[in-house]
Design a protein around this motif. Sequence first.
Motif, mmCIF file in Angstrom:
data_model
loop_
_atom_site.group_PDB
_atom_site.id
_atom_site.type_symbol
_atom_site.label_atom_id
_atom_site.label_comp_id
_atom_site.label_asym_id
_atom_site.label_seq_id
_atom_site.Cartn_x
_atom_site.Cartn_y
_atom_site.Cartn_z
ATOM 1 N N ASP A 65 11.718 86.276 62.850
ATOM 2 C CA ASP A 65 10.328 86.287 63.379
ATOM 3 C C ASP A 65 9.162 85.813 62.416
ATOM 4 O O ASP A 65 8.146 85.181 62.544
ATOM 5 C CB ASP A 65 9.635 87.599 63.917
ATOM 6 C CG ASP A 65 10.649 88.054 65.115
ATOM 7 O OD1 ASP A 65 11.395 87.453 65.463
ATOM 8 O OD2 ASP A 65 10.727 89.462 65.205
ATOM 9 N N TYR B 139 3.757 81.702 66.352
ATOM 10 C CA TYR B 139 3.408 82.807 65.459
ATOM 11 C C TYR B 139 2.628 82.232 64.438
ATOM 12 O O TYR B 139 1.435 82.865 63.779
ATOM 13 C CB TYR B 139 4.544 83.865 65.003
ATOM 14 C CG TYR B 139 5.024 84.494 66.077
ATOM 15 C CD1 TYR B 139 4.498 84.544 67.437
ATOM 16 C CD2 TYR B 139 5.983 85.344 65.746
ATOM 17 C CE1 TYR B 139 4.809 85.168 68.398
ATOM 18 C CE2 TYR B 139 6.618 86.141 66.928
ATOM 19 C CZ TYR B 139 6.094 86.050 68.323
ATOM 20 O OH TYR B 139 6.619 86.750 69.240
ATOM 21 N N ASP C 258 -1.013 82.991 65.105
ATOM 22 C CA ASP C 258 -1.273 84.258 64.780
ATOM 23 C C ASP C 258 -1.672 84.311 63.097
ATOM 24 O O ASP C 258 -2.325 84.937 62.725
ATOM 25 C CB ASP C 258 -0.134 85.267 65.057
ATOM 26 C CG ASP C 258 -0.247 85.469 66.640
ATOM 27 O OD1 ASP C 258 -1.187 85.314 67.509
ATOM 28 O OD2 ASP C 258 1.255 85.601 67.014
ATOM 29 N N TYR D 150 2.053 87.235 60.157
ATOM 30 C CA TYR D 150 3.075 86.420 60.043
ATOM 31 C C TYR D 150 2.751 85.389 58.871
ATOM 32 O O TYR D 150 1.849 84.992 58.388
ATOM 33 C CB TYR D 150 3.201 85.656 61.364
ATOM 34 C CG TYR D 150 3.641 86.588 62.465
ATOM 35 C CD1 TYR D 150 5.112 86.803 62.645
ATOM 36 C CD2 TYR D 150 2.903 87.049 63.355
ATOM 37 C CE1 TYR D 150 5.351 87.746 63.794
ATOM 38 C CE2 TYR D 150 3.255 87.794 64.359
ATOM 39 C CZ TYR D 150 4.443 88.169 64.486
ATOM 40 O OH TYR D 150 4.732 89.127 65.360
#
Length: 291
Positions: A112, A140, A144, A156
């Motif tokens: 992730d 991400y 993000d 992230y």
Amino acid sequence: MYRSYSVSRFLWLLLADAVIFTLCAGSFLVGRNFLTSADSSPEAPVRLPVIMYHSIYDGTPSEYVVTPAQVENDLRLLCENGYKSVTAQQLIDYTQGRGGLPLKPVMITLDDGYYNNLTYLLPLLEKYDMTAVISVVGAYTDNDAARDPHIPSYSYLTWDDIVLLAGSGRVELGNHTYDMHSLYSGRIGCKRTDGESEEEYRQALGEDISRLQSEFSANLGMAPRIFTYPFGAVSRESLPVIRENGFLMTLTCRERPNYISRDPDCLYGIGRYNRNGLLSSAEFMRKIEEE
């Protein structure tokens, strides 16, 4: 603890002995020695456990969150039990007939692309002389991370962070899709949906993963050769697309050991053990050593 592995090795040695006996018998009959090199003996597959971490945060552990102290205990136990971390490149080289592997290899992976992987993991990799694969979700990082960067509890990795990790010599990077890490978009990860034609699926998956490959190339001058399935959701139709995009290894969420041979295809569908933060390091060590 190692009984199954020992039996497997013993069977391989029996097979090698049988081959040697047959060849020697043949050389006796025809007056010729066929055993020209020890390299003609088959090699036993190498057992490889792979650990899957997610977020590393100094808070309350959970199924997908571990503390820095737990990670350090894990790495220390791995070292004390004779494990050596291996890179994806070492595995790729081995399957292509180049180089060898340690007696007890282990691979460390993180999914992730959490910023805390940089904050807490990298110093521990340096301390224990280990390596890891961090698989990044492109959306991400682009959205993000850029919007709310560098908060260890939930941020992230930014592209600058990823460049730093890649330059450390301790971290390899994986493609975790650009924007298919979801359970709520009508698709489970990057799995083919009901009613979706194979052509439609291949186009959707190809466009997604190639987008992230392009962003890696633009930001780092390289593209990963490791593809990590979100949620471990695998469709058989994905493999041709993954191969076409240059990936030589895929990571799943199946909790099982892997047996690495000189066949490059053995790197597709690598199983991994999720590091559940509710387990102690000793409990988790016993889990990865089970057959």
